[in-house]
Design a protein around this motif. Sequence first.
Motif, short mmCIF file in Angstrom:
data_model
loop_
_atom_site.label_atom_id
_atom_site.label_comp_id
_atom_site.label_asym_id
_atom_site.label_seq_id
_atom_site.Cartn_x
_atom_site.Cartn_y
_atom_site.Cartn_z
N ALA A 20 0.84 -1.21 0.00
CA ALA A 20 0.00 0.00 0.00
C ALA A 20 0.87 1.26 0.00
O ALA A 20 0.61 2.22 -0.74
N ILE A 21 1.91 1.25 0.82
CA ILE A 21 2.81 2.41 0.87
C ILE A 21 3.53 2.57 -0.47
O ILE A 21 3.68 3.69 -0.99
N GLY A 22 3.96 1.50 -1.08
CA GLY A 22 4.61 1.55 -2.40
C GLY A 22 3.70 2.10 -3.47
O GLY A 22 4.11 2.88 -4.33
N VAL A 23 2.42 1.66 -3.43
CA VAL A 23 1.45 2.17 -4.41
C VAL A 23 1.25 3.67 -4.23
O VAL A 23 1.18 4.43 -5.21
N LEU A 24 1.17 4.13 -2.99
CA LEU A 24 1.01 5.57 -2.74
C LEU A 24 2.22 6.36 -3.23
O LEU A 24 2.08 7.42 -3.84
N ILE A 25 3.41 5.86 -2.95
CA ILE A 25 4.62 6.55 -3.41
C ILE A 25 4.66 6.59 -4.93
O ILE A 25 4.98 7.63 -5.54
N ARG A 26 4.32 5.49 -5.56
CA ARG A 26 4.30 5.43 -7.03
C ARG A 26 3.28 6.42 -7.59
O ARG A 26 3.53 7.08 -8.60
N HIS A 27 2.14 6.50 -6.93
CA HIS A 27 1.08 7.42 -7.40
C HIS A 27 1.56 8.87 -7.35
O HIS A 27 1.38 9.62 -8.31
N PHE A 28 2.16 9.27 -6.23
CA PHE A 28 2.61 10.65 -6.10
C PHE A 28 3.82 10.96 -6.98
O PHE A 28 3.94 12.05 -7.52
N SER A 29 4.72 10.02 -7.14
CA SER A 29 5.87 10.26 -8.01
C SER A 29 5.46 10.21 -9.47
O SER A 29 6.04 10.88 -10.32
N GLY A 30 4.45 9.45 -9.80
CA GLY A 30 3.95 9.39 -11.18
C GLY A 30 3.31 10.70 -11.59
O GLY A 30 3.40 11.12 -12.74
N SER A 31 2.67 11.39 -10.67
CA SER A 31 2.07 12.68 -11.00
C SER A 31 3.16 13.70 -11.31
O SER A 31 2.97 14.59 -12.13
N GLN A 32 4.32 13.57 -10.65
CA GLN A 32 5.42 14.47 -10.96
C GLN A 32 5.95 14.19 -12.36
O GLN A 32 6.32 15.12 -13.08
N ARG A 33 5.99 12.94 -12.76
CA ARG A 33 6.42 12.61 -14.11
C ARG A 33 5.45 13.18 -15.13
O ARG A 33 5.87 13.71 -16.16
N ASN A 34 4.17 13.05 -14.85
CA ASN A 34 3.17 13.61 -15.78
C ASN A 34 3.32 15.13 -15.87
O ASN A 34 3.22 15.70 -16.96
N THR A 35 3.58 15.75 -14.73
CA THR A 35 3.76 17.21 -14.72
C THR A 35 4.99 17.59 -15.53
O THR A 35 4.94 18.54 -16.33
N SER A 36 6.08 16.86 -15.35
CA SER A 36 7.29 17.19 -16.10
C SER A 36 7.08 16.93 -17.60
O SER A 36 7.58 17.68 -18.43
N GLN A 37 6.35 15.89 -17.94
CA GLN A 37 6.06 15.63 -19.36
C GLN A 37 5.19 16.74 -19.94
O GLN A 37 5.41 17.18 -21.07
N LYS A 38 4.22 17.20 -19.17
CA LYS A 38 3.37 18.30 -19.64
C LYS A 38 4.19 19.57 -19.82
O LYS A 38 4.01 20.31 -20.79
N LEU A 39 5.12 19.83 -18.89
CA LEU A 39 5.97 21.02 -19.01
C LEU A 39 6.88 20.93 -20.22
O LEU A 39 7.09 21.91 -20.93
N LYS A 40 7.43 19.73 -20.48
CA LYS A 40 8.27 19.55 -21.66
C LYS A 40 7.46 19.78 -22.93
O LYS A 40 7.94 20.38 -23.89
N GLN A 41 6.23 19.29 -22.93
CA GLN A 41 5.38 19.47 -24.11
C GLN A 41 5.05 20.96 -24.30
O GLN A 41 5.10 21.46 -25.43
N ARG A 42 4.74 21.66 -23.22
CA ARG A 42 4.46 23.10 -23.33
C ARG A 42 5.69 23.86 -23.79
O ARG A 42 5.58 24.81 -24.59
#
Length: 149
Positions: A20-42
């Motif tokens: 459960a803790i691993g899934v939560l960490i993955r979820h929050f770190s994955g949102s940072q990856r999405n944010t960085s991908q969105k910033l790169k696209q912009r």
Amino acid sequence: MNEGNIDWVVAIVALLAGIAIGVLIRHFSGSQRNTSQKLKQRLAETELELKKLRESVNTHFADVTTLARNITRQSEELQARLDTDAGTMASDPALKRKRQVIAPEDSEEETNALHVPRDYADSNGTLDESYGLRQKQEGDSTDPQPPRY
């Protein structure tokens, strides 16, 4: 329950809690990856937009330069035509003489108006070598001065 079963239950609960803790960490770190991908696209979109804007500005200046040259050429053609028409159609001899007198003065003004800029004064300017130096008095010594380069 015996002690062996309790160890297995604690191990299973710890495993589930770790998952459960691993899934939560993955979820929050994955949102940072999405944010960085969105910033790169912009960033890529903004760079493309900037490139298009620069190209359009360059095209605009080239077009304006061409139009300015055309206007200049047409105004010179118009002036020449007006001069020739005025010369052929003017019936007043005084007007013809006045045009002949005025025309050479215009050309002299144009040649005198254009001059090369200088970085020196004609004489006694602030760039003159003797500017600001006082004149020698009769009582001053005549010691030789070192050469100025």
